[in-house]
Design a protein around this motif. Sequence first.
Motif, PDB file in Angstrom:
ATOM      1  N   SER A   1       0.864  -1.177   0.000  1.00  0.00           N
ATOM      2  CA  SER A   1       0.000   0.000   0.000  1.00  0.00           C
ATOM      3  C   SER A   1       0.895   1.220   0.000  1.00  0.00           C
ATOM      4  CB  SER A   1      -0.889   0.027   1.250  1.00  0.00           C
ATOM      5  OG  SER A   1      -1.850  -1.000   1.210  1.00  0.00           O
ATOM      6  N   ILE A   2       0.423   2.280  -0.640  1.00  0.00           N
ATOM      7  CA  ILE A   2       1.128   3.563  -0.642  1.00  0.00           C
ATOM      8  C   ILE A   2       0.198   4.560   0.022  1.00  0.00           C
ATOM      9  CG2 ILE A   2       2.179   5.385  -2.035  1.00  0.00           C
ATOM     10  CD1 ILE A   2       2.602   3.236  -4.244  1.00  0.00           C
ATOM     11  N   ILE A   3       0.595   5.022   1.197  1.00  0.00           N
ATOM     12  CA  ILE A   3      -0.209   5.949   1.991  1.00  0.00           C
ATOM     13  C   ILE A   3       0.603   7.225   2.122  1.00  0.00           C
ATOM     14  CG2 ILE A   3      -1.425   6.305   4.172  1.00  0.00           C
ATOM     15  CD1 ILE A   3      -0.187   2.890   3.645  1.00  0.00           C
ATOM     16  N   PHE A   4       0.017   8.365   1.779  1.00  0.00           N
ATOM     17  CA  PHE A   4       0.811   9.588   1.812  1.00  0.00           C
ATOM     18  C   PHE A   4      -0.036  10.798   2.150  1.00  0.00           C
ATOM     19  CE2 PHE A   4      -0.861   9.065  -2.397  1.00  0.00           C
ATOM     20  CZ  PHE A   4      -1.227  10.340  -2.793  1.00  0.00           C
ATOM     21  N   SER A   5       0.636  11.769   2.733  1.00  0.00           N
ATOM     22  CA  SER A   5       0.050  13.065   3.015  1.00  0.00           C
ATOM     23  C   SER A   5       0.869  14.082   2.241  1.00  0.00           C
ATOM     24  CB  SER A   5       0.124  13.338   4.521  1.00  0.00           C
ATOM     25  OG  SER A   5      -0.479  14.563   4.836  1.00  0.00           O
ATOM     26  N   SER A   6       0.212  14.934   1.469  1.00  0.00           N
ATOM     27  CA  SER A   6       0.931  15.868   0.605  1.00  0.00           C
ATOM     28  C   SER A   6       0.238  17.222   0.621  1.00  0.00           C
ATOM     29  CB  SER A   6       0.997  15.312  -0.820  1.00  0.00           C
ATOM     30  OG  SER A   6       1.810  16.109  -1.639  1.00  0.00           O
TER      31      SER A   6
ATOM     32  N   TRP B   1       4.906  15.076   4.365  1.00  0.00           N
ATOM     33  CA  TRP B   1       5.552  16.370   4.164  1.00  0.00           C
ATOM     34  C   TRP B   1       6.090  16.798   5.518  1.00  0.00           C
ATOM     35  CZ3 TRP B   1       3.239  20.588   6.683  1.00  0.00           C
ATOM     36  CH2 TRP B   1       1.930  20.407   7.111  1.00  0.00           C
ATOM     37  N   THR B   2       7.134  17.584   5.495  1.00  0.00           N
ATOM     38  CA  THR B   2       7.818  17.963   6.728  1.00  0.00           C
ATOM     39  C   THR B   2       7.168  19.184   7.356  1.00  0.00           C
ATOM     40  OG1 THR B   2       9.878  17.049   5.888  1.00  0.00           O
ATOM     41  CG2 THR B   2      10.053  18.602   7.725  1.00  0.00           C
ATOM     42  N   ASP B   3       6.869  19.052   8.636  1.00  0.00           N
ATOM     43  CA  ASP B   3       6.270  20.118   9.422  1.00  0.00           C
ATOM     44  C   ASP B   3       7.112  20.301  10.686  1.00  0.00           C
ATOM     45  OD1 ASP B   3       4.508  22.014  10.389  1.00  0.00           O
ATOM     46  OD2 ASP B   3       3.056  20.542  11.114  1.00  0.00           O
ATOM     47  N   LYS B   4       7.838  21.397  10.751  1.00  0.00           N
ATOM     48  CA  LYS B   4       8.679  21.708  11.920  1.00  0.00           C
ATOM     49  C   LYS B   4       9.648  20.568  12.255  1.00  0.00           C
ATOM     50  CE  LYS B   4       4.907  24.455  13.765  1.00  0.00           C
ATOM     51  NZ  LYS B   4       3.743  23.831  13.116  1.00  0.00           N
ATOM     52  N   GLY B   5      10.308  20.034  11.223  1.00  0.00           N
ATOM     53  CA  GLY B   5      11.337  19.029  11.437  1.00  0.00           C
ATOM     54  C   GLY B   5      10.846  17.616  11.675  1.00  0.00           C
ATOM     55  N   ASN B   6       9.554  17.365  11.443  1.00  0.00           N
ATOM     56  CA  ASN B   6       8.996  16.032  11.637  1.00  0.00           C
ATOM     57  C   ASN B   6       7.941  15.799  10.556  1.00  0.00           C
ATOM     58  OD1 ASN B   6       8.319  13.536  12.813  1.00  0.00           O
ATOM     59  ND2 ASN B   6       8.257  14.380  14.877  1.00  0.00           N
ATOM     60  N   ALA B   7       7.374  14.610  10.509  1.00  0.00           N
ATOM     61  CA  ALA B   7       6.279  14.345   9.576  1.00  0.00           C
ATOM     62  C   ALA B   7       5.045  15.133  10.001  1.00  0.00           C
ATOM     63  CB  ALA B   7       5.964  12.851   9.550  1.00  0.00           C
ATOM     64  N   ASP B   8       4.148  15.340   9.053  1.00  0.00           N
ATOM     65  CA  ASP B   8       2.879  16.003   9.344  1.00  0.00           C
ATOM     66  C   ASP B   8       2.075  15.164  10.333  1.00  0.00           C
ATOM     67  OD1 ASP B   8       0.702  14.317   7.630  1.00  0.00           O
ATOM     68  OD2 ASP B   8       2.665  14.362   6.652  1.00  0.00           O
ATOM     69  N   ASN B   9       1.126  15.794  11.000  1.00  0.00           N
ATOM     70  CA  ASN B   9       0.353  15.126  12.059  1.00  0.00           C
ATOM     71  C   ASN B   9      -0.418  13.895  11.585  1.00  0.00           C
ATOM     72  OD1 ASN B   9       1.195  16.779  14.140  1.00  0.00           O
ATOM     73  ND2 ASN B   9      -0.437  18.266  13.803  1.00  0.00           N
ATOM     74  N   ALA B  10      -1.002  13.936  10.390  1.00  0.00           N
ATOM     75  CA  ALA B  10      -1.764  12.783   9.897  1.00  0.00           C
ATOM     76  C   ALA B  10      -0.862  11.559   9.756  1.00  0.00           C
ATOM     77  CB  ALA B  10      -2.427  13.110   8.558  1.00  0.00           C
ATOM     78  N   THR B  11       0.351  11.781   9.271  1.00  0.00           N
ATOM     79  CA  THR B  11       1.291  10.673   9.114  1.00  0.00           C
ATOM     80  C   THR B  11       1.759  10.162  10.468  1.00  0.00           C
ATOM     81  OG1 THR B  11       2.007  11.513   6.967  1.00  0.00           O
ATOM     82  CG2 THR B  11       3.489   9.968   8.084  1.00  0.00           C
ATOM     83  N   LEU B  12       2.066  11.071  11.389  1.00  0.00           N
ATOM     84  CA  LEU B  12       2.506  10.655  12.723  1.00  0.00           C
ATOM     85  C   LEU B  12       1.423   9.836  13.422  1.00  0.00           C
ATOM     86  CD1 LEU B  12       4.345  13.875  13.953  1.00  0.00           C
ATOM     87  CD2 LEU B  12       5.372  11.735  13.133  1.00  0.00           C
ATOM     88  N   GLU B  13       0.173  10.244  13.239  1.00  0.00           N
ATOM     89  CA  GLU B  13      -0.937   9.502  13.846  1.00  0.00           C
ATOM     90  C   GLU B  13      -1.027   8.092  13.258  1.00  0.00           C
ATOM     91  OE1 GLU B  13      -5.767   9.838  14.134  1.00  0.00           O
ATOM     92  OE2 GLU B  13      -4.611  11.697  14.171  1.00  0.00           O
ATOM     93  N   LEU B  14      -0.915   7.986  11.937  1.00  0.00           N
ATOM     94  CA  LEU B  14      -0.940   6.681  11.280  1.00  0.00           C
ATOM     95  C   LEU B  14       0.207   5.810  11.795  1.00  0.00           C
ATOM     96  CD1 LEU B  14      -1.848   4.648   9.058  1.00  0.00           C
ATOM     97  CD2 LEU B  14      -0.256   5.835   7.542  1.00  0.00           C
ATOM     98  N   LEU B  15       1.410   6.349  11.819  1.00  0.00           N
ATOM     99  CA  LEU B  15       2.573   5.577  12.247  1.00  0.00           C
ATOM    100  C   LEU B  15       2.418   5.064  13.676  1.00  0.00           C
ATOM    101  CD1 LEU B  15       5.474   7.712  10.734  1.00  0.00           C
ATOM    102  CD2 LEU B  15       4.720   5.443   9.981  1.00  0.00           C
ATOM    103  N   SER B  16       1.811   5.870  14.526  1.00  0.00           N
ATOM    104  CA  SER B  16       1.661   5.476  15.935  1.00  0.00           C
ATOM    105  C   SER B  16       0.720   4.288  16.109  1.00  0.00           C
ATOM    106  CB  SER B  16       1.180   6.657  16.773  1.00  0.00           C
ATOM    107  OG  SER B  16      -0.182   6.942  16.496  1.00  0.00           O
ATOM    108  N   LYS B  17      -0.142   4.025  15.122  1.00  0.00           N
ATOM    109  CA  LYS B  17      -1.127   2.945  15.220  1.00  0.00           C
ATOM    110  C   LYS B  17      -0.670   1.637  14.583  1.00  0.00           C
ATOM    111  CE  LYS B  17      -4.991   6.165  15.227  1.00  0.00           C
ATOM    112  NZ  LYS B  17      -6.119   6.694  14.476  1.00  0.00           N
ATOM    113  N   LEU B  18       0.371   1.680  13.769  1.00  0.00           N
ATOM    114  CA  LEU B  18       0.808   0.487  13.051  1.00  0.00           C
ATOM    115  C   LEU B  18       1.538  -0.482  13.973  1.00  0.00           C
ATOM    116  CD1 LEU B  18       2.215   2.066   9.775  1.00  0.00           C
ATOM    117  CD2 LEU B  18      -0.026   1.021  10.129  1.00  0.00           C
ATOM    118  N   ARG B  19       1.288  -1.766  13.772  1.00  0.00           N
ATOM    119  CA  ARG B  19       1.958  -2.810  14.541  1.00  0.00           C
ATOM    120  C   ARG B  19       2.346  -3.952  13.601  1.00  0.00           C
ATOM    121  NH1 ARG B  19       1.628   0.939  17.250  1.00  0.00           N
ATOM    122  NH2 ARG B  19       0.936   1.188  19.406  1.00  0.00           N
ATOM    123  N   GLY B  20       3.578  -4.409  13.726  1.00  0.00           N
ATOM    124  CA  GLY B  20       4.044  -5.573  12.987  1.00  0.00           C
ATOM    125  C   GLY B  20       4.111  -5.403  11.482  1.00  0.00           C
TER     126      GLY B  20
END
Length: 167
Positions: free
Chosen positions: A7-12, A54-73
């Motif tokens: 899957s290709i999941i992206f925020s742009s 996309w980079t927001d203040k030196g990190n990924a955007d919030n939508a991506t960070l939220e997705l990453l925090s939920k992924l397991r395995g």
Amino acid sequence: MDKGRYSIIFSSLTGNTKILAETIRAVLPAENCDYYGVPETQELHSEILYIGFWTDKGNADNATLELLSKLRGKKVFLFGTAGFGGSVAYFQKILDHVKQSVDPSNTVVGEYMCQGKMPQSVRDRYMKMKAQPEHPANIDALIENFDRALSHPDEDDLERLRKIILG
């Protein structure tokens, strides 16, 4: 790189990361794509997740960070764009911040970042700042970086990404 289900999941925000996502999609077998689009809460069953930000203040955007925090395995390939560029060390610092949001049960199998153009409003803001008597000492460097970013992601950026994906 594993060529199984993906899957290709992206925020742009400005379209730069979408260009990278389209490049990835173009080099992988279309019949193996389970999902292509923005981060959503649906369960992702693919073998590998290509996650773009996309980079927001030196990190990924919030939508991506939220997705990453939920992924397991999962196997995760991170890709992103930043308005400021030209430095591998800067890109690595961003990727290191992003990886802090990836649960240890996941495996980061690859990563890629390049510079991306910024909205004209950013340059306009810089020019207003420069017109002030007490403008930042680095304002000319900021304007030069903005102008340099206008062509990115360029064909060289995309070719480097293709080579990494096809590995």
